[in-house]
Structures are given as structure tokens and as C-alpha cells.
Write a protein that holds these residues in place. Structure first.
Motif, PDB file in Angstrom:
ATOM      1  N   SER A  16       1.150  -1.134  -0.180  1.00  0.00           N
ATOM      2  CA  SER A  16       0.152  -0.104   0.101  1.00  0.00           C
ATOM      3  C   SER A  16       0.947   1.229   0.192  1.00  0.00           C
ATOM      4  CB  SER A  16      -0.980   0.054   1.238  1.00  0.00           C
ATOM      5  OG  SER A  16      -1.553  -1.198   1.261  1.00  0.00           O
ATOM      6  N   LEU A  17       1.862   1.401   0.881  1.00  0.00           N
ATOM      7  CA  LEU A  17       2.802   2.482   0.894  1.00  0.00           C
ATOM      8  C   LEU A  17       3.465   2.529  -0.522  1.00  0.00           C
ATOM      9  CD1 LEU A  17       4.245   2.319   4.428  1.00  0.00           C
ATOM     10  CD2 LEU A  17       3.102   4.206   3.368  1.00  0.00           C
ATOM     11  N   THR A  18       4.104   1.546  -0.941  1.00  0.00           N
ATOM     12  CA  THR A  18       4.542   1.616  -2.325  1.00  0.00           C
ATOM     13  C   THR A  18       3.988   2.249  -3.386  1.00  0.00           C
ATOM     14  OG1 THR A  18       6.230  -0.207  -1.692  1.00  0.00           O
ATOM     15  CG2 THR A  18       6.158   0.206  -3.984  1.00  0.00           C
ATOM     16  N   ILE A  19       2.507   1.808  -3.424  1.00  0.00           N
ATOM     17  CA  ILE A  19       1.585   2.181  -4.443  1.00  0.00           C
ATOM     18  C   ILE A  19       1.350   3.770  -4.286  1.00  0.00           C
ATOM     19  CG2 ILE A  19      -0.570   2.158  -5.500  1.00  0.00           C
ATOM     20  CD1 ILE A  19      -0.470  -1.223  -4.928  1.00  0.00           C
ATOM     21  N   THR A  20       1.178   4.151  -2.890  1.00  0.00           N
ATOM     22  CA  THR A  20       0.735   5.501  -2.648  1.00  0.00           C
ATOM     23  C   THR A  20       1.884   6.579  -3.176  1.00  0.00           C
ATOM     24  OG1 THR A  20      -0.515   4.662  -0.823  1.00  0.00           O
ATOM     25  CG2 THR A  20      -0.023   6.936  -0.715  1.00  0.00           C
ATOM     26  N   PHE A  21       3.200   5.891  -2.569  1.00  0.00           N
ATOM     27  CA  PHE A  21       4.267   6.949  -2.765  1.00  0.00           C
ATOM     28  C   PHE A  21       4.533   6.956  -4.255  1.00  0.00           C
ATOM     29  CE2 PHE A  21       5.320   6.991   1.628  1.00  0.00           C
ATOM     30  CZ  PHE A  21       5.757   8.182   2.023  1.00  0.00           C
ATOM     31  N   PHE A  22       4.387   6.032  -4.918  1.00  0.00           N
ATOM     32  CA  PHE A  22       4.419   5.960  -6.636  1.00  0.00           C
ATOM     33  C   PHE A  22       3.539   6.932  -7.041  1.00  0.00           C
ATOM     34  CE2 PHE A  22       3.494   4.294 -10.867  1.00  0.00           C
ATOM     35  CZ  PHE A  22       4.759   4.531 -11.376  1.00  0.00           C
ATOM     36  N   ALA A  23       2.291   6.755  -6.709  1.00  0.00           N
ATOM     37  CA  ALA A  23       1.142   7.598  -7.382  1.00  0.00           C
ATOM     38  C   ALA A  23       1.584   9.029  -6.835  1.00  0.00           C
ATOM     39  CB  ALA A  23      -0.394   7.216  -6.804  1.00  0.00           C
ATOM     40  N   LEU A  24       1.875   9.175  -5.789  1.00  0.00           N
ATOM     41  CA  LEU A  24       2.341  10.817  -5.305  1.00  0.00           C
ATOM     42  C   LEU A  24       3.277  11.441  -6.167  1.00  0.00           C
ATOM     43  CD1 LEU A  24       1.777  12.879  -3.313  1.00  0.00           C
ATOM     44  CD2 LEU A  24       3.438  11.995  -1.840  1.00  0.00           C
ATOM     45  N   VAL A  25       4.234  10.559  -6.660  1.00  0.00           N
ATOM     46  CA  VAL A  25       5.470  10.817  -7.488  1.00  0.00           C
ATOM     47  C   VAL A  25       4.844  11.332  -8.849  1.00  0.00           C
ATOM     48  CG1 VAL A  25       7.587  10.301  -8.406  1.00  0.00           C
ATOM     49  CG2 VAL A  25       7.202  10.143  -5.984  1.00  0.00           C
ATOM     50  N   LEU A  26       4.073  10.468  -9.383  1.00  0.00           N
ATOM     51  CA  LEU A  26       3.501  10.733 -10.697  1.00  0.00           C
ATOM     52  C   LEU A  26       2.738  11.793 -10.843  1.00  0.00           C
ATOM     53  CD1 LEU A  26       3.267   9.001 -13.173  1.00  0.00           C
ATOM     54  CD2 LEU A  26       1.235   8.137 -12.554  1.00  0.00           C
ATOM     55  N   ILE A  27       1.759  12.005  -9.650  1.00  0.00           N
ATOM     56  CA  ILE A  27       1.037  13.187  -9.713  1.00  0.00           C
ATOM     57  C   ILE A  27       1.848  14.546  -9.832  1.00  0.00           C
ATOM     58  CG2 ILE A  27      -0.398  14.537  -8.203  1.00  0.00           C
ATOM     59  CD1 ILE A  27      -1.833  12.039  -7.321  1.00  0.00           C
ATOM     60  N   MET A  28       2.870  14.179  -8.833  1.00  0.00           N
ATOM     61  CA  MET A  28       3.922  15.704  -8.840  1.00  0.00           C
ATOM     62  C   MET A  28       4.603  15.790 -10.136  1.00  0.00           C
ATOM     63  SD  MET A  28       5.508  15.542  -5.159  1.00  0.00           S
ATOM     64  CE  MET A  28       4.334  16.159  -3.681  1.00  0.00           C
ATOM     65  N   PHE A  29       4.938  14.882 -10.735  1.00  0.00           N
ATOM     66  CA  PHE A  29       5.602  14.873 -12.080  1.00  0.00           C
ATOM     67  C   PHE A  29       4.647  15.355 -13.120  1.00  0.00           C
ATOM     68  CE2 PHE A  29       6.735  12.946 -16.024  1.00  0.00           C
ATOM     69  CZ  PHE A  29       8.048  13.357 -16.537  1.00  0.00           C
ATOM     70  N   VAL A  30       3.427  14.943 -13.142  1.00  0.00           N
ATOM     71  CA  VAL A  30       2.388  15.191 -14.216  1.00  0.00           C
ATOM     72  C   VAL A  30       2.176  16.937 -14.083  1.00  0.00           C
ATOM     73  CG1 VAL A  30      -0.007  14.919 -15.315  1.00  0.00           C
ATOM     74  CG2 VAL A  30       1.532  12.891 -14.496  1.00  0.00           C
ATOM     75  N   LEU A  31       1.776  17.085 -12.747  1.00  0.00           N
ATOM     76  CA  LEU A  31       1.468  18.526 -12.438  1.00  0.00           C
ATOM     77  C   LEU A  31       2.689  19.428 -12.348  1.00  0.00           C
ATOM     78  CD1 LEU A  31      -1.320  18.018  -9.780  1.00  0.00           C
ATOM     79  CD2 LEU A  31      -1.721  18.035 -12.135  1.00  0.00           C
ATOM     80  N   ARG A  32       3.834  18.990 -12.618  1.00  0.00           N
ATOM     81  CA  ARG A  32       5.106  19.674 -12.566  1.00  0.00           C
ATOM     82  C   ARG A  32       5.426  20.721 -11.148  1.00  0.00           C
ATOM     83  NH1 ARG A  32       7.321  19.944 -17.432  1.00  0.00           N
ATOM     84  NH2 ARG A  32       6.316  19.314 -19.204  1.00  0.00           N
ATOM     85  N   LEU A  33       5.072  19.680 -10.083  1.00  0.00           N
ATOM     86  CA  LEU A  33       5.041  20.402  -8.935  1.00  0.00           C
ATOM     87  C   LEU A  33       6.503  19.888  -8.301  1.00  0.00           C
ATOM     88  CD1 LEU A  33       1.989  19.186  -7.280  1.00  0.00           C
ATOM     89  CD2 LEU A  33       2.239  21.350  -8.038  1.00  0.00           C
ATOM     90  N   ASP A  34       7.289  20.962  -7.380  1.00  0.00           N
ATOM     91  CA  ASP A  34       8.523  20.642  -6.958  1.00  0.00           C
ATOM     92  C   ASP A  34       8.416  19.874  -5.831  1.00  0.00           C
ATOM     93  OD1 ASP A  34       9.443  22.580  -8.799  1.00  0.00           O
ATOM     94  OD2 ASP A  34       9.127  24.207  -7.612  1.00  0.00           O
ATOM     95  N   TYR A  35       9.507  18.845  -5.705  1.00  0.00           N
ATOM     96  CA  TYR A  35       9.510  17.833  -4.644  1.00  0.00           C
ATOM     97  C   TYR A  35      11.137  17.664  -4.408  1.00  0.00           C
ATOM     98  CZ  TYR A  35       9.681  13.945  -8.015  1.00  0.00           C
ATOM     99  OH  TYR A  35       9.924  13.165  -8.925  1.00  0.00           O
ATOM    100  N   THR A  36      11.498  17.080  -3.289  1.00  0.00           N
ATOM    101  CA  THR A  36      12.894  16.824  -2.926  1.00  0.00           C
ATOM    102  C   THR A  36      12.941  15.350  -3.099  1.00  0.00           C
ATOM    103  OG1 THR A  36      13.297  18.678  -1.729  1.00  0.00           O
ATOM    104  CG2 THR A  36      14.745  16.900  -1.350  1.00  0.00           C
TER     105      THR A  36
END
Length: 358
Positions: A16-36
């Protein structure tokens, strides 16, 4: 019920955590949001570690409440720990709050029992075959006879095994680079502690019953290698006070640091990081004459650590070897990345605490 003894929902938590974090990274990448990236990776690792700690610390101690239908193997499960067992006396018995019902489906039950079993299933109460329940609750697979699906269930997924071999190669190469200074120091201390070579070599039975040479740090006073099964059996069944073990060897055995040279065996493809422990060739051949189906443990690569190593104490007689085989069969039958993670975590705990090491 437990997906694996000691891991159950821990596997689901990691997924669950792996899927959640992957989805979070994907959303940030698509929306071009900054993250570390560092913060994202450290947050993932910390989240997984925290949930696994909570699971291993608290959930594993939870007591299950199982009812069972009398007959066959079901009645033999009452000694299994961490379970409160209730015998269902009649098919008309009302169930109250059970986690599951266990029944031996290989037994011909009275039509009234079959009707009751159907009613419980339709009511949403989990139902488990007694053999499966015993395997999952004890972490052991006992093979006394070959059934029609035995060989199929003991054939691990070839795709997973190939992927595991690739991971074994890269992880072992990385560990050798990191641990090489420590291994050099250990070798020097062995030479100072007692005369003889720092590395112990022995022919052992490997994948698909093909012998190979295993490497370990020497923990006993130097002696010539033997092919006598009885002598090898005594050597395999050493105890803490065995006079053959050197002073420094006791420390290596307690922490399992004597196994480090086997990283080179893994790099060569003879072994895996996790799997059944390889036995000396002569000893393995002798076990095959004493224990039915012993040779089936060679259906998977031998490992540096394994399910039997983290669950079993010292091997003192052939009955312990049978128990070890049951644990090995469980690993082969239920092999998955999550079971490997559990074994790795328990092995790390053993290295730092010495508990359960041999």
C-alpha cells in the motif's frame, strides 16, 4: 489469517505504501510540482520501517480465535500457539465472533456438517482447510506422501527466481565492496586466534543437486575435510560449548559473520542471499536415505540465510533436520519478495542481538 507467519498485513502495508508513494510522485511529475527526491525517498523508508516495527512488535502477538469442525487433521491443531481454539460440537452450533472456521476438507463429513459449512461460508465467515491452516500458522510444510499437486506447489515461479538472481548479483557485489575491509580484519583475527587458514572450504549440495564449493570464515580449529557422513553430522550439530570452536569463532557464529565469504558464492551464482542452507555433499546424500523427499529442497538455490535459520534453534538430531526440511518446504512453496523481506529483517536482528544464531 496470516498470509505468512509473522508478516500477514505487513506485506499489505508495504504494498500500500509503495503504491501510494508511486502515485504521489507520478502526480507531482504530471502537475510539474516541486519535490525533493531525498525527502521523498527518506519519507518512504521511514514510513515502511515504522509500520513494519508496529506490525512486528504488536500485531504478531495478537491471539486468533478459530473454531474447528471435528474430524481429520482439524482436531490436531489445538496445540498451535497464539490461537484460541473452539471445537464445534454440532452442526447447529451458533458461531460468535470467530476469526475463521477450520475444517479438514479431505474428510467425508455428514451432510448436516456440509450444510452447516455452506451456511457459514454464505454468512461471510472465513473457512480454511486444516492443512493450509497448519502451514500458514506454523510456517512449515510437511510432506509425508506425494499428492497430485505436491510437485506443482513446490515449483517456484521461474520469473521471480530470475529476477531474484539479478538482485542477488548486484546486492552481493555492493556488500562485498562495503564489507571487504571488515572481512580482511576478521581474516587477520582468525589467523591470530588459532593456526590454520582463515577461510573454510567445503563441497556442498547446491541448486538442482549440483555440488559447489562454499566459503566461510573458519570458526573451528583446523582439521582436514572429511566425507564421512557421521563426522559431518556431528560437525553440523555443534553446540555452544563445543571444544572444537575457537574463541573468536564463538563470536563469529553468534553474530553469523562467519557467513560473509559466501557473498562471493552469491556473486558466482552458486547461492542466493535467501534460501535453504546448503549441506555438505556426503551429509546431504545421507539425509536422502533417512528423510523422505529431502532432495526436493534443492529445487531452489541455497541461501546465505533462510526461513529455517531464523525460525529454528540448534540442530541436534535427525528430527531437527526433518523440522528444518519442513521449514525449507514452506519457503519454497510460499516464496515471495515479502517473505524475503521478513527473513532479511529477522537476520539483521540476529546479527545485532545474537538471538537464534548458530
Amino acid at each position: 489469517m496470516l498470509l505468512f507467519p509473522g508478516i500477514s498485513s505487513g506485506g499489505y502495508a508495504i504494498t500500500s505504501l509503495t503504491i501510494t508513494f508511486f502515485a504521489l510522485v507520478l502526480i507531482m511529475f504530471v502537475l510539474r510540482l516541486d519535490y525533493t527526491r531525498l525527502q521523498m525517498a527518506s519519507s518512504y523508508i521511514l514510513s515502511v520501517a515504522t509500520l513494519l516495527f508496529i506490525h512486528l512488535k504488536f500485531e504478531r502477538s495478537r491471539e486468533f480465535f478459530f473454531s474447528y469442525v471435528p474430524g481429520g487433521l482439524a482436531g490436531e491443531l489445538a496445540h498451535v500457539p497464539n490461537v484460541r481454539w473452539h471445537r464445534i460440537e454440532t452442526p447447529d452450533t451458533e458461531l460468535k465472533g470467530e476469526d475463521a472456521v477450520v475444517v479438514d476438507l479431505h474428510v467425508d463429513h455428514d451432510p448436516r456438517w456440509e450444510s452447516a459449512i455452506t451456511k457459514w461460508v454464505l454468512a461471510g465467515i472465513p473457512l480454511y482447510d486444516a492443512r493450509l491452516a497448519k502451514e500458514q500458522l506454523t510456517g512449515r510444510v510437511e510432506i509425508n506422501h506425494l499428492y497430485e499437486n505436491t510437485l506443482g506447489s513446490l515449483n517456484p515461479n521461474n520469473v521471480l527466481l530470475k529476477a531474484k538472481s539479478v538482485l542477488d548479483f548486484f546486492i552481493s557485489a555492493l556488500l562485498i565492496l562495503l564489507l571487504l575491509p571488515i572481512m580482511i580484519v576478521i581474516a587477520m583475527l582468525i589467523k591470530l586466534d588459532s593456526p590454520g587458514p582463515a577461510i573454510f572450504r567445503q563441497r556442498r549440495m547446491g541448486f538442482r543437486a549440483k555440488p559447489f564449493t562454499v566459503y566461510k570464515f573458519r570458526t573451528m580449529y583446523a582439521a582436514g575435510e572429511t566425507r564421512d557422513a557421521e563426522a559431518l553430522l556431528q560437525s553440523a550439530m555443534t553446540k555452544d560449548g563445543d571444544a572444537r570452536i575457537t574463541r573468536f569463532g564463538r563470536i563469529l557464529r553468534r553474530t553469523r559473520l562467519d557467513e560473509l565469504p559466501q557473498l562471493f558464492n552469491i556473486l558466482r551464482g552458486d547461492m542466493s542471499l535467501i534460501g535453504p542452507r546448503p549441506e555438505a555433499v556426503a551429509l546431504s546424500e545421507w539425509y536422502e536415505t533417512q528423510i523422505p523427499f529431502y532432495h526436493y529442497r534443492h529445487i531452489i538455490k541455497p541461501g546465505l540465510t533462510g526461513w529455517a535459520q531464523v525460525n529454528q534453534g540448534h540442530v541436534t538430531d535427525v528430527n531437527d533436520v526433518r523440522e528444518k526440511l519442513n521449514l525449507d518446504f514452506y519457503y519454497v512453496k510460499n516464496y515471495s519478495i515479502w517473505l524475503d523481506i521478513l527473513i532479511a529483517l529477522r537476520t539483521i536482528a540476529i546479527v545485532f542481538t545474537g538471538t537464534g544464531a548458530r
